[in-house]
Design an enzyme around this catalytic site. Sequence first.
Site, mmCIF file in Angstrom:
data_model
loop_
_atom_site.group_PDB
_atom_site.id
_atom_site.type_symbol
_atom_site.label_atom_id
_atom_site.label_comp_id
_atom_site.label_asym_id
_atom_site.label_seq_id
_atom_site.Cartn_x
_atom_site.Cartn_y
_atom_site.Cartn_z
ATOM 1 N N LYS A 192 50.744 -3.497 78.087
ATOM 2 C CA LYS A 192 51.559 -3.961 79.225
ATOM 3 C C LYS A 192 52.442 -5.107 78.732
ATOM 4 O O LYS A 192 51.974 -6.216 78.496
ATOM 5 C CB LYS A 192 50.623 -4.473 80.334
ATOM 6 C CG LYS A 192 51.162 -4.385 81.742
ATOM 7 C CD LYS A 192 52.353 -5.255 82.079
ATOM 8 C CE LYS A 192 52.004 -6.685 82.459
ATOM 9 N NZ LYS A 192 53.245 -7.475 82.701
ATOM 10 N N GLY A 244 49.032 -15.138 76.275
ATOM 11 C CA GLY A 244 49.794 -15.672 77.401
ATOM 12 C C GLY A 244 49.234 -17.016 77.826
ATOM 13 O O GLY A 244 48.647 -17.737 77.007
ATOM 14 N N SER A 245 49.385 -17.327 79.095
ATOM 15 C CA SER A 245 49.016 -18.655 79.573
ATOM 16 C C SER A 245 47.499 -18.811 79.685
ATOM 17 O O SER A 245 46.769 -17.837 79.880
ATOM 18 C CB SER A 245 49.664 -18.911 80.936
ATOM 19 O OG SER A 245 49.149 -17.996 81.869
ATOM 20 N N THR A 246 47.051 -20.040 79.607
ATOM 21 C CA THR A 246 45.620 -20.326 79.739
ATOM 22 C C THR A 246 45.122 -19.925 81.130
ATOM 23 O O THR A 246 44.012 -19.411 81.271
ATOM 24 C CB THR A 246 45.368 -21.823 79.446
ATOM 25 O OG1 THR A 246 45.707 -22.033 78.067
ATOM 26 C CG2 THR A 246 43.923 -22.215 79.657
ATOM 27 N N GLU A 247 45.952 -20.119 82.141
ATOM 28 C CA GLU A 247 45.520 -19.788 83.508
ATOM 29 C C GLU A 247 45.220 -18.292 83.622
ATOM 30 O O GLU A 247 44.193 -17.888 84.163
ATOM 31 C CB GLU A 247 46.607 -20.163 84.532
ATOM 32 C CG GLU A 247 46.720 -21.645 84.798
ATOM 33 C CD GLU A 247 47.089 -22.451 83.544
ATOM 34 O OE1 GLU A 247 47.906 -21.957 82.725
ATOM 35 O OE2 GLU A 247 46.536 -23.546 83.366
ATOM 36 N N GLY A 249 44.611 -16.275 81.141
ATOM 37 C CA GLY A 249 43.479 -16.010 80.246
ATOM 38 C C GLY A 249 42.157 -16.258 80.961
ATOM 39 O O GLY A 249 41.200 -15.480 80.849
ATOM 40 N N GLU A 266 44.517 -15.202 73.243
ATOM 41 C CA GLU A 266 45.367 -16.122 72.477
ATOM 42 C C GLU A 266 46.233 -16.836 73.502
ATOM 43 O O GLU A 266 47.147 -16.241 74.067
ATOM 44 C CB GLU A 266 46.200 -15.307 71.465
ATOM 45 C CG GLU A 266 46.707 -16.158 70.320
ATOM 46 C CD GLU A 266 48.093 -16.684 70.583
ATOM 47 O OE1 GLU A 266 48.180 -17.831 71.087
ATOM 48 O OE2 GLU A 266 49.065 -15.988 70.315
ATOM 49 N N CYS A 300 53.812 -20.496 71.508
ATOM 50 C CA CYS A 300 52.473 -21.004 71.841
ATOM 51 C C CYS A 300 52.026 -22.089 70.875
ATOM 52 O O CYS A 300 51.347 -23.027 71.266
ATOM 53 C CB CYS A 300 51.467 -19.863 71.893
ATOM 54 S SG CYS A 300 51.468 -18.858 70.411
#
Length: 759
Positions: A192, A244-247, A249, A266, A300
């Site tokens: 995706k 992608g973003s920590t949120e 993740g 990651e 990142c």
Amino acid sequence: MTDTKPDTAPDYAPVPESAEAVRHWLAERPSFALFIDGRWQASRDALPAIASTNPATGDLLAHIAQAGAQDVDAAVAAARRAQPAWAALSGAERARHLHRLARLVHKHARTLAVLETLDNGKPIRETRHIDIPGAVRHLTYHANQAARIDQIFPDHTPHGVAGQVIPWNFPLLMASWKIAPALACGNTVVLKPAEYTSLTALFLADLVAEAGLPAGTVNIVTGAGDTGAALVAHPGVDKVAFTGSTEVGRAIRRATAGSGKALTLELGGKSPFIVCADADLDAAVDGLMSAIWFNQGEVCCAGSRLLVEEAVAEPLVARIKARLARFRLGDPLDRTTDMGALVDRVQHERVARLVARAVAEGAAPWQPDIDCPATGCFHHPTLLTDVAPANVAAREEIFGPVLSVMTFRTDAEAAELANNTRYGLAGSVWSETGGRALALARRVKAGVVWVNCTNKLDAGVPFGGVRQSGFGREGGREGLLAYLKPRDPWHDRGDGDAAEAQGPGTETETGTAVPAGVADAAHQAVAAAAKAAPWAHSDGRTRAAALVRLAEAVDERRDALVDRLVEATGADRAAARHEVETSAARLYAYAGHAEGHEGGASLAQPGQTVLTLAEPVGVLGIVCPDAPSLVAPVSLLAPALAMGNRTVLAVSDRHAALAEDLQALLAAARLPQGVATLLTGAPGALARALAEHGEVDGVWCFASAADAAAVEAASADDLKRTWVSRGRSPDWLSPQAGDGAAFLDAATATKTLWLPHGA
Ligand code: NDP
């Protein structure tokens, strides 16, 4: 907020790259379908298409389909159908496919570079020289690895179907970075892409078909966050890989908790760029240009925090300003452009908002007086000085062309500032004194540290973070291993309920409060472990000696331990003796590993030596199987200690006598205070107490499936690493299963140090 433009600003004529071929390609495809089962398919869910625009101009490029639940279902089903045959191909055959794909990407490199630039806003110079060659390199490296996968991992097998979700900052590079290792190992893929930047992945779909990859091997479903959420939650997906973003993740960790899916994340970063007074300042400024202004800072591992030794702060900042004053911001298709547009208006607003907040919190902003297009998502390169550690610009990932500057006086202060973040993705250290640079690089808590260089990446070198930058590595041996699982499955050995996978949303014990007594005991044990930090920096010889003392303690108590096992397990004396002897042998073996599994070195690129260090995870909570055993806790404790972890060993209070024996063994081994603390209690409660504890870096849970789900869900808060058995265990007495690489890998976090030395 701006300085005057210096006379020296070069005045290049524009050198635009032609977008003719790409516009022609797009004109033939005003709207894109989904690539499922080797062909383009209209969306079954018929959700509204997404408009994909050029962020530099706002022009519409194409419409892309938005895959819904039925589409994801069809893509996963196609991948499942294709997987057994793909895995059954020889490594050489999979290599041929990947090489063909790599060659096709190379053949279309120019078109792909222009398409990426139009879709993402990044300069053509970067897409031509970094993104597209990087994508080819990933495909080629993994093609080469595919050909020898059976030799390097003879005891492993692919997971099955990989669900992969990627961001918008390096669209094609990320797609290749994800697809290539998965395919090399015999998995099939549903990918995706990010909704802002799906076009090069869709171009790649055509190349996948042209390369003759079997239908269903690679499926590409476009859409928004909901599409990604449907993919990672799909029960037909065996392995999830996310960048992608920590949120997001964190949301994915929660959504997959208890499902049995393998997961690598990651995530974001706030990487330090440390410049010592004895650094080559010109080289450091060159590095900084690439660390934070490359790709508009949408990287990142961007070096977004400059930590500079006070003595050289002024001259360094002056040189940065002089360089930025000559920066060219504008048309991404112009080959002289240094920095293009941010990916979307939303991202532009986010960056502008964070800069305004940083200024409101006391930071001093500076931007060069350079031309900036009046329309499009362009943001000036921005320097923030007087940034206090609590300022938002020192803490949050801005993901834009914004550098925060802080100063330090001593190396200890530099290390403290560098590690004063919830992230741990990357860092770079600049000093002409080799020993100083290396010592600082070792102290930076991150998965990758560049010494006197920055943003070096290679398909053959592991990349990934620690702390809230995620877990798992991509690239190199570690990256391949993330797409494989041990061939010999673990079995239900009475370690608790080995119920089938509990899907997301299944009631686990997560919501139940941990009993106060258990929480207190866990807290004390973890506090002691946190204080035992010198163990993490001790050398292999010291740790080996401790393990040998533990092994000798087992030898000395052999008969008593045999009696205890006979009493606790009902086993006959011969079996009990075998277990005691295996336990001692395992401790001796891990003493050897303590000195032999410390990492390695490679020549990753000409003039670049890379050290791959097997660093400890940190404070590890280890929940032992709820079965009377000596060899199981020993097999878990030994690799953790060998690799320098500090451990809290949770043993079921149903086996109190064996726990006492273990305690006596630990005491006899004279381990430093806090290195191995034993807790007894109900495994589930102990597991949750450890998983919820903010100072625990990783949890191994060899208890029930329900406990595993609770541990994984609780670990999402701070994204600690987990390793769960879900009520199953290896055959602890077998050397292959109970002793070896899987345990050492789980006990370590690979840290790579890049050391340039000239070709
Ligand atoms: P996200 O983390 O939201 O996006 C990454 C990918 O995940 C995209 O494909 C996205 O789809 C998809 N996604 C979104 N929600 C879910 C979900 N619940 N489950 C599964 N997949 C999901 O990053 P953003 O694009 O929103 O960027 C926001 C911020 O994240 C940036 O400002 C930056 O700070 C950070 N970021 C960090 C990256 C990194 O590599 N460290 C990369 C990208 C962003 P879609 O694109 O359709 O939303």
